[in-house]
Design a protein around this motif. Structure first.
Motif, PDB file in Angstrom:
ATOM      1  N   THR A 127      41.436  34.091  31.706  1.00 18.90           N
ATOM      2  CA  THR A 127      40.327  32.523  31.899  1.00 18.90           C
ATOM      3  C   THR A 127      41.156  31.808  33.330  1.00 18.90           C
ATOM      4  N   LYS A 128      42.246  32.723  33.843  1.00 18.03           N
ATOM      5  CA  LYS A 128      42.910  32.427  34.941  1.00 18.03           C
ATOM      6  C   LYS A 128      43.529  33.522  35.354  1.00 18.03           C
ATOM      7  N   ALA A 129      42.734  34.322  35.441  1.00 11.60           N
ATOM      8  CA  ALA A 129      43.184  35.676  36.756  1.00 11.60           C
ATOM      9  C   ALA A 129      43.587  35.218  37.835  1.00 11.60           C
ATOM     10  N   ARG A 130      44.406  36.400  38.421  1.00 10.77           N
ATOM     11  CA  ARG A 130      44.425  36.390  39.535  1.00 10.77           C
ATOM     12  C   ARG A 130      43.954  37.524  40.634  1.00 10.77           C
ATOM     13  N   ILE A 131      43.494  37.342  41.756  1.00  7.90           N
ATOM     14  CA  ILE A 131      42.949  38.849  42.714  1.00  7.90           C
ATOM     15  C   ILE A 131      44.657  39.556  43.014  1.00  7.90           C
ATOM     16  N   LYS A 132      44.059  40.628  42.522  1.00  8.55           N
ATOM     17  CA  LYS A 132      45.056  41.342  43.569  1.00  8.55           C
ATOM     18  C   LYS A 132      44.710  42.445  44.810  1.00  8.55           C
ATOM     19  N   SER A 133      43.405  42.966  44.645  1.00  5.91           N
ATOM     20  CA  SER A 133      43.092  43.595  45.890  1.00  5.91           C
ATOM     21  C   SER A 133      41.030  43.475  46.365  1.00  5.91           C
ATOM     22  N   ILE A 134      40.599  43.722  46.831  1.00  5.94           N
ATOM     23  CA  ILE A 134      38.935  43.890  46.483  1.00  5.94           C
ATOM     24  C   ILE A 134      38.640  45.237  47.544  1.00  5.94           C
ATOM     25  N   ASP A 135      37.704  46.453  47.196  1.00  4.00           N
ATOM     26  CA  ASP A 135      37.332  47.372  47.661  1.00  4.00           C
ATOM     27  C   ASP A 135      36.530  46.502  48.232  1.00  4.00           C
ATOM     28  N   PRO A 136      36.348  46.808  49.705  1.00  4.93           N
ATOM     29  CA  PRO A 136      34.950  46.505  50.468  1.00  4.93           C
ATOM     30  C   PRO A 136      33.630  47.788  50.432  1.00  4.93           C
ATOM     31  N   THR A 137      34.443  48.444  50.231  1.00  3.23           N
ATOM     32  CA  THR A 137      33.273  49.838  51.015  1.00  3.23           C
ATOM     33  C   THR A 137      32.148  49.810  50.646  1.00  3.23           C
ATOM     34  N   ARG A 138      31.355  48.808  49.377  1.00  5.00           N
ATOM     35  CA  ARG A 138      30.662  49.510  48.604  1.00  5.00           C
ATOM     36  C   ARG A 138      29.184  48.690  49.069  1.00  5.00           C
ATOM     37  N   VAL A 139      30.050  47.305  49.685  1.00  5.91           N
ATOM     38  CA  VAL A 139      29.586  45.828  50.036  1.00  5.91           C
ATOM     39  C   VAL A 139      29.705  46.270  51.187  1.00  5.91           C
ATOM     40  N   GLN A 140      30.818  46.608  52.107  1.00 10.09           N
ATOM     41  CA  GLN A 140      29.920  46.631  53.938  1.00 10.09           C
ATOM     42  C   GLN A 140      29.503  47.926  54.440  1.00 10.09           C
ATOM     43  N   ALA A 141      28.829  48.902  53.011  1.00 11.27           N
ATOM     44  CA  ALA A 141      27.899  49.772  53.327  1.00 11.27           C
ATOM     45  C   ALA A 141      26.786  49.166  53.499  1.00 11.27           C
ATOM     46  N   ASP A 142      26.440  48.257  52.691  1.00 16.78           N
ATOM     47  CA  ASP A 142      24.874  47.439  51.939  1.00 16.78           C
ATOM     48  C   ASP A 142      25.008  46.667  53.190  1.00 16.78           C
TER      49      ASP A 142
END
Length: 406
Positions: A97-112
């Protein structure tokens, strides 16, 4: 994203940017009222729902709106693909309910993106190390959008909301309030923390940390507005050294009615007394804002602090049952009829007398200051809440915030 028609309008706006040759990632929120509806269902099942399952439920709101937006874009002939946070993945800690972002892997998004698609990523949510779905808390879509922009090294993060930018103060209180063209991350962070509701604090922190320019602009404008016009509208939140920064000593005025003040009288003036008071408050997960300790008189002092008004009842209970008897304090005085008014501006660093101008203006209106807190770029005061609107209007006029600065 309030209705199917609004989603279609969002699709037209996104299609316009895609047609102009931009790579676009969209981070939508849930449809209007959907998150509240889902949380209401959870409460109907259990007065205290399991938080892991509550996140599993709440995350479906953004998943639905993302899929609908992708469908609307495809209907317009724009190739699009939607992803839930766990599919990207957006990695978070396990604070349901109040998580914090640690990292994002943009590989899949960038490919699209490289394949010419518009990518829609659910806001407000992610996945922890064990594969459980998490949510970021209220306003989490703003944070998701800024984090995704940082991961992709985007040129700019556009946040469309129900206002057309950041104003010098709330126009509902001061009709002469002026929309700012540009504001620094530091100023926006102070305004957000001091009561401005334009952006979630964590999204501004993220933008400042990763140096992502963020533009706040209206979602209510014509979706077919020319890109050049839309790209220069709203308010740009950017770096202090940016040459486009406005040369204002005070940039804005924030205020908050959600304040409560507590004073412990005749507290023994001994080492560690501040910790004896504030330690148990912190252990109860109650945030303390302003703190004031008076000069000692005959071995005792008065100790005052403020908390969010929603925490006033719990604070009072802790003071009366735990802290007061333990330290031998005298009377405990609670006051929920106070508010906080703050002036903010990076120009305050290099201009003397700004605070004294604020204090003089309030004094001339007969407004008594109960507490003061300062930093390099802000000064906040606690006053009686019946004077809040008068104080804001007075300070807006005194610092000439209705006038465009060169």
């Amino acid at each position: 994203m309030g209705s199917v028609e609004r989603i279609k309008n969002v699709a037209r706006r996104v299609a316009k940017w895609h047609k102009a040759g931009h790579q676009v990632v969209v981070v939508p929120s849930a449809m209007s009222g959907e998150t509240n509806r889902l949380l209401g269902l959870a409460k109907d099942i259990s007065a205290h729902p399991n938080l892991r399952e509550q996140d599993m439920l709440a995350a479906t709101g953004e998943q639905a709106s993302s899929a609908l937006l992708a469908m609307a874009l495809i209907e317009l002939g724009v190739p699009a693909r939607s992803y839930a946070g766990w599919q990207v993945p957006v990695n978070t800690d396990s604070s349901y309910t109040k998580a914090r972002i640690k990292s994002i892997d943009p590989t899949r998004v960038q490919a699209d993106l490289d394949a010419g698609r518009v990518v829609i990523v659910t806001g407000f949510q992610g996945v922890d190390d064990k594969g459980h779905i998490t949510t970021l808390g209220r306003g989490g879509s703003d944070t998701s959008a800024v984090a995704m922009a940082a991961a992709l090294n985007a040129d700019e993060c556009l946040i469309f909301t129900d206002v057309d930018g950041v104003y010098t103060t709330d126009p509902r209180v001061v009709p002469e309030a002026r929309r700012m063209r540009v504001i620094s991350f530091e100023e926006m962070l102070e305004l957000a923390s001091l009561g401005s509701k334009i952006l979630q604090i964590r999204s501004v922190e993220f933008a400042g940390k990763y140096r992502v320019p963020v533009r706040v602009l209206s979602s209510l404008t014509d979706p077919d507005m020319p890109i050049d016009e839309e790209d220069s509208s709203g308010t740009l939140i950017t770096f202090e050294e940016d040459t486009k920064m406005e040369a204002a000593v005070v940039s804005g005025i924030a205020f908050s009615r959600d304040e409560a003040k507590f004073t412990l009288r005749a507290v023994p003036d001994t080492p560690g007394v501040a910790y004896s008071i504030l330690g148990p408050i912190a252990e109860a997960n109650i945030d303390v804002d302003m703190i004031l300790q008076n000069l000692s008189v005959q071995g005792t002092t008065d100790f005052s602090f403020t908390v969010n008004r929603a925490d006033a009842e719990r604070t009072q209970e802790i003071l009366e049952k735990q802290i007061g008897p333990a330290i031998g304090a005298g009377e405990i005085v609670a006051d929920s009829k106070v508010c906080k008014v703050s002036i903010v501006g990076i120009g305050m660093r290099s201009h003397a007398g700004v605070a004294s101008t604020m204090f003089r203006a309030l004094a001339e209106e007969g407004i008594n200051i109960q507490m003061i807190s300062t930093s390099e770029i802000k000064t906040s005061v606690i006053i009686d809440d019946k004077y809040m609107e008068l104080a804001v209007r007075t300070l807006h006029r005194v610092f000439e915030l209705d006038q465009e600065k060169n």
